[in-house]
Design a protein around this motif. Structure first.
Motif, PDB file in Angstrom:
ATOM      1  N   THR A  35      38.179 -58.845 -60.086  1.00 30.02           N
ATOM      2  CA  THR A  35      38.112 -58.063 -61.323  1.00 30.02           C
ATOM      3  C   THR A  35      37.874 -56.595 -60.989  1.00 30.02           C
ATOM      4  OG1 THR A  35      37.012 -59.983 -62.219  1.00 30.02           O
ATOM      5  CG2 THR A  35      37.064 -58.079 -63.625  1.00 30.02           C
ATOM      6  N   ARG A  36      37.000 -56.365 -59.995  1.00 25.75           N
ATOM      7  CA  ARG A  36      36.699 -54.979 -59.615  1.00 25.75           C
ATOM      8  C   ARG A  36      37.970 -54.287 -59.116  1.00 25.75           C
ATOM      9  NH1 ARG A  36      35.285 -52.163 -55.259  1.00 25.75           N
ATOM     10  NH2 ARG A  36      35.560 -53.947 -53.884  1.00 25.75           N
ATOM     11  N   LEU A  37      38.699 -55.003 -58.261  1.00 27.14           N
ATOM     12  CA  LEU A  37      39.928 -54.394 -57.717  1.00 27.14           C
ATOM     13  C   LEU A  37      40.947 -54.143 -58.836  1.00 27.14           C
ATOM     14  CD1 LEU A  37      40.290 -56.453 -54.415  1.00 27.14           C
ATOM     15  CD2 LEU A  37      39.527 -54.093 -54.692  1.00 27.14           C
ATOM     16  N   GLU A  38      41.022 -55.115 -59.767  1.00 26.75           N
ATOM     17  CA  GLU A  38      41.972 -54.968 -60.880  1.00 26.75           C
ATOM     18  C   GLU A  38      41.607 -53.765 -61.746  1.00 26.75           C
ATOM     19  OE1 GLU A  38      42.866 -59.720 -61.109  1.00 26.75           O
ATOM     20  OE2 GLU A  38      41.856 -58.734 -62.807  1.00 26.75           O
ATOM     21  N   ARG A  39      40.275 -53.658 -62.028  1.00 25.16           N
ATOM     22  CA  ARG A  39      39.848 -52.523 -62.870  1.00 25.16           C
ATOM     23  C   ARG A  39      40.148 -51.199 -62.165  1.00 25.16           C
ATOM     24  NH1 ARG A  39      39.094 -56.115 -65.993  1.00 25.16           N
ATOM     25  NH2 ARG A  39      41.277 -55.579 -66.093  1.00 25.16           N
ATOM     26  N   ARG A  40      39.933 -51.205 -60.851  1.00 29.27           N
ATOM     27  CA  ARG A  40      40.179 -49.988 -60.078  1.00 29.27           C
ATOM     28  C   ARG A  40      41.662 -49.628 -60.145  1.00 29.27           C
ATOM     29  NH1 ARG A  40      38.456 -48.127 -54.226  1.00 29.27           N
ATOM     30  NH2 ARG A  40      40.404 -47.096 -53.724  1.00 29.27           N
ATOM     31  N   ALA A  41      42.499 -50.655 -59.969  1.00 25.30           N
ATOM     32  CA  ALA A  41      43.942 -50.398 -60.021  1.00 25.30           C
ATOM     33  C   ALA A  41      44.322 -49.909 -61.410  1.00 25.30           C
ATOM     34  CB  ALA A  41      44.702 -51.675 -59.673  1.00 25.30           C
ATOM     35  N   GLU A  42      43.643 -50.496 -62.417  1.00 26.11           N
ATOM     36  CA  GLU A  42      43.926 -50.123 -63.800  1.00 26.11           C
ATOM     37  C   GLU A  42      43.579 -48.642 -64.038  1.00 26.11           C
ATOM     38  OE1 GLU A  42      42.652 -53.249 -66.663  1.00 26.11           O
ATOM     39  OE2 GLU A  42      41.538 -51.556 -67.500  1.00 26.11           O
ATOM     40  N   VAL A  43      42.387 -48.251 -63.530  1.00 25.44           N
ATOM     41  CA  VAL A  43      41.958 -46.864 -63.709  1.00 25.44           C
ATOM     42  C   VAL A  43      42.901 -45.927 -62.970  1.00 25.44           C
ATOM     43  CG1 VAL A  43      40.110 -45.245 -63.130  1.00 25.44           C
ATOM     44  CG2 VAL A  43      39.563 -47.431 -64.197  1.00 25.44           C
ATOM     45  N   GLN A  44      43.313 -46.352 -61.765  1.00 17.28           N
ATOM     46  CA  GLN A  44      44.235 -45.503 -61.000  1.00 17.28           C
ATOM     47  C   GLN A  44      45.574 -45.381 -61.726  1.00 17.28           C
ATOM     48  OE1 GLN A  44      43.933 -47.154 -57.037  1.00 17.28           O
ATOM     49  NE2 GLN A  44      42.969 -45.252 -56.331  1.00 17.28           N
ATOM     50  N   ALA A  45      45.999 -46.493 -62.347  1.00 15.49           N
ATOM     51  CA  ALA A  45      47.260 -46.467 -63.100  1.00 15.49           C
ATOM     52  C   ALA A  45      47.127 -45.524 -64.290  1.00 15.49           C
ATOM     53  CB  ALA A  45      47.604 -47.881 -63.571  1.00 15.49           C
ATOM     54  N   GLU A  46      45.915 -45.579 -64.912  1.00 12.14           N
ATOM     55  CA  GLU A  46      45.659 -44.702 -66.044  1.00 12.14           C
ATOM     56  C   GLU A  46      45.752 -43.235 -65.597  1.00 12.14           C
ATOM     57  OE1 GLU A  46      42.180 -45.993 -68.188  1.00 12.14           O
ATOM     58  OE2 GLU A  46      41.737 -43.899 -68.685  1.00 12.14           O
ATOM     59  N   ALA A  47      45.116 -42.934 -64.438  1.00 10.66           N
ATOM     60  CA  ALA A  47      45.149 -41.570 -63.900  1.00 10.66           C
ATOM     61  C   ALA A  47      46.585 -41.160 -63.600  1.00 10.66           C
ATOM     62  CB  ALA A  47      44.287 -41.493 -62.644  1.00 10.66           C
ATOM     63  N   ALA A  48      47.341 -42.106 -63.022  1.00 10.76           N
ATOM     64  CA  ALA A  48      48.731 -41.807 -62.655  1.00 10.76           C
ATOM     65  C   ALA A  48      49.548 -41.529 -63.902  1.00 10.76           C
ATOM     66  CB  ALA A  48      49.311 -42.977 -61.878  1.00 10.76           C
TER      67      ALA A  48
END
Ligand code: ADP
Length: 621
Positions: A35-48
């Motif tokens: 979940t942590r990795l997914e949230r991180r990827a999600e936040v990075q996607a949001e930033a992107a």
């Protein structure tokens, strides 16, 4: 499982629960990390995504400025470098373009020819402006480095365009200074997560604009992500930002300006978004772990209690307490219920078996005692028999001299020449010799081994014999003996045996009176007719028999006398004798508080002419 074998149930349950729950815990930890990795990827996607959108808008805006510039550079006032006209024109542009800090027109030598902002202190002489020189040299639009606007005195970057005369020669340079502080305000208004920052840098990493703490960081260098091609997907990275905050970054190139736009979202945002998910996961895992654990522990506790109950019962049985264990009303399952039933019935069976064994052991003990008593009795009988033989021999030997003394006394009595004194002495010798002969005769009869065949016996003779034997003894014990004989009928029995019965009654009565220490010892031997029977009673005023002992009186070996004095055989042998002649023997208390022992035998005139029963030595009751 070997580890569990020797453990108590509660611990077994705990250990197996932990073993079973371990995969759940590992799974929960794995899921939390995922979940942590997914949230991180999600936040990075949001930033992107924000980066890509912002870059696209900014790029379009700059192209819009390019279009506007292409119109302005063809404006006659601009080509003519008409300052007044240009100032007015540019001021109008500034009103419509909030992101433009200033519009400036310079001559190729750098002198200021027009400005949207009022240029008060600007010197109108030639200055070396690098981007103006670049435009003049290349004849192409140029983007400047970070500079301080000459009119606005604010940091800015400039888009510079060549202004050509009708012949194509460059007569001036038009530039749009970007209002970096407005750009920062624009960045700040974007809906970003708390603590996020948008930074615009040039290709060397020099900060041009920043949505937070711009004053502090503009002009500083930021280690930006490796530049990508314009229009490419934003590049993700993570690390410490120039303000020291840990952020996840997405960077993309603004193609028109050849700048890099970076959106940084703090890592704490990932944690903040993770926390509710972790809380939920934690709650589900805790419920998944604790509910079964408590249930197993509860079950284990109950199971352990019930097994302990059975173990306690087993230990009690091992210690000899065979009382069936109390049943537990609510057993955990059918198997335990069956086990409990089996246990209770096992305890009951054991108790019954032990009772039976106890009874058997008791019987064997009594039989052994009886056997030992009989052995002692046989020895005693044999000794008595030997004494009897001796006594009859002595009696026979004494009888002859006594006969001689008696005969000689009678001869002497007949002599005429004797004095009256001598005659008296001879009479005394005669009576004493007769008495001695009588005693010897009784002794011989009593010690005789064989009772002999039954005959018609006058019980008064039996009483006389007994009285003769016990008179002196009773007198010595101060006991008054009274004989009341109202019956004259005979009975059919053996004289010696009846004498033994009566003698036993009399000796017992005397011993009872003496043991009680009664001062006025009294004994009555009574003979009477009771219907067709003759009844003989020996009544004493001793202590009598206690009700508890009454049923045991005629049992063999029952005695209350000290060891060596009583054998407990007298009454049982008497019982056997009387029974063998069809009679009855018994006991009852009397009005003086003492004992009355009696027997009854059929009188000879009423007796059936049948042979007497065979008598046994001891008749058990
Ligand atoms: P023993 O005289 O050897 O004890 P017996 O069979 O003659 O055996 O008597 C059994 C018991 O009966 C005596 O020990 C005594 O307790 C009781 N008993 C017998 N006669 C009397 C009596 N006259 N008064 C009180 N107890 C008696």
């Amino acid at each position: 499982m070997k580890i569990l074998a020797a453990q108590p149930i509660r611990r077994q349950v705990l250990v197996s629960a932990c073993l079973l729950l371990l995969p759940i815990v590992i799974g929960a930890a794995w899921s939390a990390n995922r979940t942590r990795l997914e949230r991180r990827a999600e936040v990075q996607a949001e930033a992107a995504s924000i980066t890509a959108t912002s870059v696209a808008y900014f790029d379009r805006y700059l192209h819009g400025l390019d279009s506007m510039a292409s119109v302005l550079v063809r404006h006659p006032a601009v080509i003519a470098l008409n300052r007044e006209e240009c100032n007015r024109l540019f001021a109008g542009v500034l009103r419509d373009q909030p992101l433009v800090l200033n519009v400036v027109l310079r001559a190729p030598d750098g002198t200021l020819q027009g400005s949207g902002l009022q240029a008060r202190d600007v010197v109108s002489q030639s200055v070396t402006v690098p981007y103006v020189q670049q435009v003049v040299a290349s004849g192409q639009p140029v983007v400047s480095d970070l500079i301080i606007g000459p009119v606005s005195h604010k940091p800015t970057v400039v888009l510079a365009y060549p202004v050509r005369a009708a012949g194509g020669s460059i007569v001036g340079v038009l530039d749009f200074g970007i209002d970096l502080s407005q750009l920062q305000t624009l960045f700040g208004s974007l809906p970003l997560a708390e603590g996020s920052v948008i930074t615009l840098t040039d290709r060397r990493g020099l900060v041009l604009a920043r949505s937070r703490e711009a004053d502090r960081f503009i002009g500083t260098t930021m280690a930006a992500a490796a530049p990508t091609e314009p229009g490419a997907t934003p590049r993700a990275s993570a690390g410490k930002d120039i303000d020291g905050v840990d952020r996840l970054f997405a960077s993309a190139v603004v193609g028109r300006g050849a700048w890099v736009m970076t959106v940084g979202i703090p890592r704490s945002v990932v944690e903040a978004r993770l926390w509710p998910l972790w809380q939920r996961d934690l709650a589900i895992s805790a419920i998944a772990v604790l509910v079964p654990l408590f249930f197993w522990l509860w079950m284990g506790g109950r199971l352990s209690r019930q097994l302990n109950h059975l173990r306690g019962a087993a230990q009690r049985i091992a210690q000899g307490d065979l009382s069936p264990p109390a049943r537990v009303a609510e057993v955990l399952n059918r198997e335990l219920g069956d086990l409990q039933d089996a246990f209770v019935s096992m305890a009951q069976n054991l108790a019954h078996t032990r009772e039976a064994l106890d009874r058997q052991v008791e019987q064997e003990r009594k039989m052994r005692e009886t056997l030992e008593s009989l052995q002692r009795q046989v020895v005693r009988q044999e000794r008595l028999a030997a004494v009897g033989v001796l006594v009859s021999g002595v009696a026979h030997e004494l009888n002859n001299p006594l006969q001689a003394i008696l005969g000689a006394s009678e001869l002497l009595e007949r002599r005429r020449d004797l004095s009256s004194e001598a005659l008296l002495d001879i009479a005394f010798v005669k009576t004493q010799s007769a008495r001695a002969r009588e005693i010897i005769r009784n002794l011989a009869r009593f010690s005789s081994q064989q009772a002999g065949p039954p005959t018609s016996v006058d019980l008064r003779d039996v009483i006389a014999e007994v009285v003769q034997l016990r008179r002196a003894n009773l007198a010595a014990a101060d006991i008054v003996l009274d004989v009341q004989a109202s019956s004259t009928r005979n009975v059919y029995a053996n004289f010696t045996e009846l004498e033994q019965v009566v003698l036993n009654f009399v000796i017992n009565a005397q011993q009872a009176i003496q043991a009680a220490g009664s001062p006025q010892g009294r004994m009555v031997i009574r003979l009477s007719d009771v219907g067709q029977r003759v009844r003989l009673e020996v009544v004493d005023n001793g202590p009598g028999v206690s009700p508890a002992n009454e049923p045991k009186l005629f049992q063999p070996f029952f005695t209350t006398k000290p060891v060596g004095e009583g054998t407990g055989l007298g009454l049982s042998v008497s019982y056997g004798i009387v029974e063998s002649y069809g009679g009855a023997i018994g006991y009852h208390g009397n009005e003086s508080g003492g004992a009355t022992f009696f027997f009854e035998l059929p009188a000879t005139d009423s007796q059936r002419q049948t042979a007497p029963q065979v008598r046994t030595a001891v008749t058990a009751r």
